[in-house]
Enzyme design. Structure first.
Site, mmCIF file in Angstrom:
data_model
loop_
_atom_site.group_PDB
_atom_site.id
_atom_site.type_symbol
_atom_site.label_atom_id
_atom_site.label_comp_id
_atom_site.label_asym_id
_atom_site.label_seq_id
_atom_site.Cartn_x
_atom_site.Cartn_y
_atom_site.Cartn_z
ATOM 1 N N MET A 232 27.451 105.209 -3.529
ATOM 2 C CA MET A 232 28.768 105.425 -2.923
ATOM 3 C C MET A 232 28.825 106.852 -2.376
ATOM 4 S SD MET A 232 31.436 103.123 -5.025
ATOM 5 C CE MET A 232 31.734 104.190 -6.393
ATOM 6 N N HIS B 96 20.797 110.526 -7.910
ATOM 7 C CA HIS B 96 20.407 109.705 -6.754
ATOM 8 C C HIS B 96 19.042 110.144 -6.232
ATOM 9 C CE1 HIS B 96 24.973 109.456 -6.221
ATOM 10 N NE2 HIS B 96 24.598 108.208 -6.399
HETATM 11 O O1 PAF Z 1 26.895 102.871 -9.027
HETATM 12 C C1 PAF Z 1 27.455 102.901 -7.908
HETATM 13 O O2 PAF Z 1 27.450 103.927 -7.192
HETATM 14 C C2 PAF Z 1 28.179 101.659 -7.398
HETATM 15 O O3 PAF Z 1 28.792 100.973 -8.435
HETATM 16 C C3 PAF Z 1 27.272 100.728 -6.571
HETATM 17 C C4 PAF Z 1 26.153 100.131 -7.403
HETATM 18 C C5 PAF Z 1 26.700 101.493 -5.389
HETATM 19 C C6 PAF Z 1 28.109 99.555 -6.025
HETATM 20 O O4 PAF Z 1 29.153 99.996 -5.212
#
Ligand code: PAF
Length: 271
Positions: A26, A33
């Site tokens: 998101m 990430h």
């Molecule tokens: O973990 C997240 O950032 C969100 O829940 C995801 C998996 C991208 C789904 O919107």
């Protein structure tokens, strides 16, 4: 890095590849990430990252509005990491079609975060199911910080016989112990210190529980967390990490799962 804003052009491109390693996000990209992306790059397929702040998984409008968004900076970071594809869909691109597979929501969705964020996991599974249908990834990389999310996505994939494989990745922490999360950017210096103290307090508690085989006095611990600066505790529970059964006697496999608030910021973690 090629950027796509609609599924048709994305699909046309990825059809030419042998397969995709997929990291759904998101945005508000952080070290967690980045470690998922670096791991994915070690696999033989092309790396695709998505950025989509999914409104359906927010149970409060205000939380959706205040969720950190930083697409320009995110794009810079992703370019530097030399990923192959970035997908930044619109709401209509994701929700403007009927997926072939129905979402499977395991009953564990009613526990932990599911108790406190009504509709949250329905929203997560809904969007992930759609991403899977659009991208058909060979691998999906997910962090263990959101352990319940990871478990429920795995259950959906199993139940619906989807071929994508989930790669579980360890939680990445800041130097002060707190799990990397996009929401950390909403914390000021003092609030970060509170989160760090809570992390060390609970890590210590887990060590003690393991050593002495004690079960904890939940009310006392919740009080201690409030004294450390938490505004509200949603839950603090221990579960076996494989079966997600409540443990009667602490053993080496359990984790402490917790969610709490510092003012307007809600943080979750498991250790
Ligand atoms: O973990 C997240 O950032 C969100 O829940 C995801 C998996 C991208 C789904 O919107």
């Amino acid at each position: 890095m090629k950027i796509f804003k609609d599924k048709h052009s994305l699909r046309k491109e990825i059809l030419k590849t042998k397969g995709i390693s997929f990291i759904p996000t998101m945005g508000g990209l952080h070290k967690g990430h980045i470690s998922l992306i670096k791991k994915s790059k070690k696999f033989k397929f092309k790396t695709l990252v998505s950025i989509f702040v999914n409104p359906k998984q927010f149970n409060k409008r205000s939380d959706f509005r205040s969720y950190p968004r930083n697409t320009k900076i995110d794009i810079k970071k992703l370019k530097k990491l030399k990923i192959n594809y970035l997908y930044i869909p619109t709401f209509k691109d994701i929700y403007g079609f009927k997926p072939k597979k129905k979402v499977f929501l395991d009953k564990f969705s009613k526990k932990l975060c599911g108790k406190f964020r009504k509709g949250h996991f329905e929203g997560v599974l809904n969007v992930v199911n759609r991403f899977i249908e659009i991208i058909k990834p060979k691998y999906i990389f997910l962090g263990k910080k959101d352990y319940q999310q990871l478990y429920l996505i795995k259950k959906h994939i199993e139940k619906r016989k989807i071929k994508s494989k989930i790669i579980e990745c360890k939680t990445i922490r800041e130097n002060n112990g707190i799990a990397c999360s996009s929401r950390n950017s909403n914390l000021d210096k003092n609030q970060k210190k509170i989160a760090s103290n809570i992390f060390y307090y609970l890590s210590d508690l887990k060590k003690k529980m393991k050593k002495k085989y004690i079960l904890f006095n939940i009310n006392k611990i919740k009080k201690d967390l409030v004294n450390l600066g938490a505004s509200k505790i949603d839950y603090l529970e221990n579960y076996n990490v494989d079966s997600f059964k409540k443990i009667k006697k602490p053993n080496s496999k359990f984790n402490l799962f917790f969610a709490y608030h510092i003012k307007n910021t809600r943080l979750i973690d498991n250790i």
